[in-house]
Each structure stands twice: as C-alpha cells, then as structure tokens.
Design a protein around this motif. Structure first.
Motif, PDB file in Angstrom:
ATOM      1  N   THR A 112      53.787  27.048  -0.493  1.00 54.90           N
ATOM      2  CA  THR A 112      52.431  26.131  -0.410  1.00 54.90           C
ATOM      3  C   THR A 112      52.975  24.634  -0.802  1.00 54.90           C
ATOM      4  N   ALA A 113      54.013  24.439  -1.382  1.00 60.46           N
ATOM      5  CA  ALA A 113      53.481  22.662  -1.758  1.00 60.46           C
ATOM      6  C   ALA A 113      53.970  22.813  -0.012  1.00 60.46           C
ATOM      7  N   PHE A 114      54.829  23.222   0.896  1.00 60.37           N
ATOM      8  CA  PHE A 114      54.942  22.303   2.399  1.00 60.37           C
ATOM      9  C   PHE A 114      53.495  21.676   2.778  1.00 60.37           C
ATOM     10  N   SER A 115      52.792  23.244   2.506  1.00 58.32           N
ATOM     11  CA  SER A 115      51.938  23.055   3.417  1.00 58.32           C
ATOM     12  C   SER A 115      50.938  21.549   2.465  1.00 58.32           C
ATOM     13  N   ASN A 116      50.745  20.912   1.969  1.00 59.91           N
ATOM     14  CA  ASN A 116      50.732  19.897   1.134  1.00 59.91           C
ATOM     15  C   ASN A 116      51.076  18.841   1.654  1.00 59.91           C
ATOM     16  N   LEU A 117      52.587  18.808   2.449  1.00 58.62           N
ATOM     17  CA  LEU A 117      52.999  17.921   2.733  1.00 58.62           C
ATOM     18  C   LEU A 117      52.134  16.960   3.500  1.00 58.62           C
ATOM     19  N   ALA A 118      52.240  15.265   3.279  1.00 60.36           N
ATOM     20  CA  ALA A 118      51.536  14.547   4.310  1.00 60.36           C
ATOM     21  C   ALA A 118      52.353  14.395   6.007  1.00 60.36           C
ATOM     22  N   GLN A 119      51.902  14.489   7.479  1.00 59.00           N
ATOM     23  CA  GLN A 119      52.272  14.094   7.875  1.00 59.00           C
ATOM     24  C   GLN A 119      52.132  12.686   9.045  1.00 59.00           C
ATOM     25  N   PHE A 120      52.908  12.414   9.466  1.00 62.17           N
ATOM     26  CA  PHE A 120      53.232  10.609   9.709  1.00 62.17           C
ATOM     27  C   PHE A 120      53.605  10.676  11.309  1.00 62.17           C
ATOM     28  N   SER A 121      52.560   9.770  11.791  1.00 63.79           N
ATOM     29  CA  SER A 121      53.253   9.819  13.582  1.00 63.79           C
ATOM     30  C   SER A 121      54.215   8.897  13.247  1.00 63.79           C
ATOM     31  N   ASN A 122      55.200   8.740  14.462  1.00 57.88           N
ATOM     32  CA  ASN A 122      56.562   7.734  14.171  1.00 57.88           C
ATOM     33  C   ASN A 122      56.277   6.173  14.487  1.00 57.88           C
ATOM     34  N   ARG A 123      55.141   5.896  15.110  1.00 60.12           N
ATOM     35  CA  ARG A 123      54.866   4.696  14.207  1.00 60.12           C
ATOM     36  C   ARG A 123      54.717   3.995  13.295  1.00 60.12           C
ATOM     37  N   GLN A 124      53.946   4.985  12.210  1.00 58.75           N
ATOM     38  CA  GLN A 124      53.584   4.916  11.524  1.00 58.75           C
ATOM     39  C   GLN A 124      55.013   5.218  10.153  1.00 58.75           C
ATOM     40  N   ILE A 125      56.361   5.805  11.071  1.00 59.35           N
ATOM     41  CA  ILE A 125      57.261   5.818   9.986  1.00 59.35           C
ATOM     42  C   ILE A 125      57.538   4.751  10.493  1.00 59.35           C
ATOM     43  N   LYS A 126      57.799   3.851  11.401  1.00 54.84           N
ATOM     44  CA  LYS A 126      58.474   2.847  12.099  1.00 54.84           C
ATOM     45  C   LYS A 126      58.035   1.888  11.165  1.00 54.84           C
TER      46      LYS A 126
END
Length: 277
Positions: free
Chosen positions: A134-148
């Motif tokens: 449940t906690a995992f499902s709420n983690l944000a997703q970022f693209s590689n470009r956003q991370i860089k």
C-alpha cells in the motif's frame, strides 16, 4: 557538525527545492551521518525503518553509495536495498569529497508493477507485506530526465554555497580551520601528525590552537569530544546498535568506546540510551 559549507544556507535552498518538487532531499557527511533533511521519510521508508533490520539496511545502503563515489566525483543514481530509486550528489572541496546530498525514495517511469515485483523480492523479510505494498503504491514516479534535473538543480545550489564558502574562508582563523577539519574528519582515524600535515602547520602550533578552542583540552581531547558528541546524537536515535555507533564516530573498539564515553559523560552508552528513551 561544523562544516566549511554554510549548512544553514544550503538547508534553506534544499528546503525550497523540496517545496517545489517534493523530492526527499538530505545532506550527509562522508561517513553517512545525516546533517540535515528537508523531509520526513515516505510512508514506505517509515515502515522499513520501523524494523531494526530495515533501519540498518537503509544506513548501510547509504554508506555503500557514498563509499562508491570515486574521483572524478559525479552524481550516482542507483536502486536502494528496497528497490527504490535513490541518487547521491557529491560535494567536493579542493578535489576532496567532504559531504554528499542524497535524494530519492521514488520510482522511475518504468511499469510500477515490475518495480513492485523487485521490491517484494528484496523486502521478503518485512513482516507486513500488504501494508508495504500500500505504501509502495503511493510513491512518486519520476522520469530519468526529471531525476537528472534534480542533479543539476542540487549542483547549482552547492555551487552557490561553495562560492560563499570560498569568499569567507580567507577570513578563517587557524583555530577555526582546525575545528572545521576535525568536524569533517572525526569519523576517520586522526593523529596529530595527520592534522599538522593537513593544515600545513607544526604540532606545537596545533597544541596552541587546541587551547584557543577549548582551554584545558589537547588536540586528541578535541577529537574525542567531537566523537562523543556525535555518539550522543546517534544514541538518541532508534535502530543503530552501540557497536554501530562506536564505528560510525571513529572508535571501532567497542570496549575502548565504552570507556571513553563513560569518562566523558559519567555513564555507559547503554545507560545513556536508556535515559534518553
């Protein structure tokens, strides 16, 4: 820990970054000890760290990431022990690594289901898998470009602080340089000879500088005091064992650590931790 960097100013910039992007950002010394964080842990990482085994895995993972940085220093992106995306951005002075900024606790833009499958495998030891999912499902997703982009913005923050530091360093006294160096390196083996070489001064001058900083203390006494102060801070936190604390503050001999700690505080490390609780 006193640091050549303006930690308060850098903390403000990282907090602003967090407010804009919701990135989990923290500043660490080269031993992995946290100097500042602009976040409370994600719900997922809170669950992991609520178990002593998980806390130890997290700390060891951060230390491995920092230890893997080698010249020429550059940001490093990796998956942590629990399968999440983390990154470490090095901070250098004179070509030497002096601190790091960690950010992450997020997922990349690959399918979430595949990332959960990896996390479930890596965290099979965790006792409550449904809560973890449940906690995992709420983690944000970022693209590689956003991370860089995160790397670049963090490096810009560090560059501003470094420029301020270079401007102020010329005004530092020798005593302040000694205090700063001990603050940055107390977790490593330190001798008077090493300090004299690092600060380009004689041993006799070091003894005089130590008296300026703390009348009645020797150079070794200054180092010991910094280590005990750091140990008190770590013992107030849950998770790390007393042996872990001893190693992290530069006194890997447990019995010697206990002796030095008791002499400085009047109580054993375990008694100090119990009193804090």
């Amino acid at each position: 820990m006193k640091h050549a960097l303006n930690v308060a100013r850098l903390a403000g910039l990282l907090e602003n970054l967090h407010q804009l992007t919701h990135l989990q950002v923290s500043l660490h010394d080269i031993s992995g000890e946290e100097l500042f964080s602009a976040w409370s842990r994600s719900a997922f990482c809170d669950l992991i760290c609520s178990v002593p085994q998980g806390y130890q895995r997290c700390f060891a993972c951060d230390r491995r990431a920092i230890a893997s940085l080698t010249p020429p220093y550059a940001p490093l992106q990796y998956r942590c022990h629990a399968g999440l995306i983390d990154a470490v951005v090095p901070i250098t002075e004179g070509g030497q690594l002096v601190a790091t900024i960690l950010f992450g606790q997020l997922l990349d833009d690959s399918p979430r289901e595949a990332q959960w499958a990896l996390t479930r495998q890596l965290c099979a030891w965790y006792p409550d898998q449904p809560a973890l999912e449940t906690a995992f499902s709420n983690l944000a997703q970022f693209s590689n470009r956003q991370i860089k982009a995160g790397y670049e913005i963090i490096n810009a923050c560090v560059s501003e602080i470094r420029l301020e530091g270079l401007m102020k360093r010329s005004a530092q006294t020798d005593a302040e340089r000694l205090d700063r160096y001990i603050g940055e390196h107390y977790a490593q083996p330190l001798t008077v000879s090493q300090l004299a070489q690092a600060l380009s001064c004689s041993k006799n001058k070091l003894y005089l500088l130590a008296k300026q900083l703390e009348p009645g203390l020797t150079v070794s006494g200054l180092i010991s005091k910094r280590r005990i102060t750091a140990a008190q801070h770590l013992l107030a936190r849950p998770g790390a064992t007393i042996r872990d604390v001893a190693e992290r503050v530069g006194i890997p001999d447990y019995n010697y650590f206990a002796k030095v700690f008791r002499k400085a505080t009047g109580m054993t490390p375990s008694a100090y931790r119990s009193r804090g609780r």
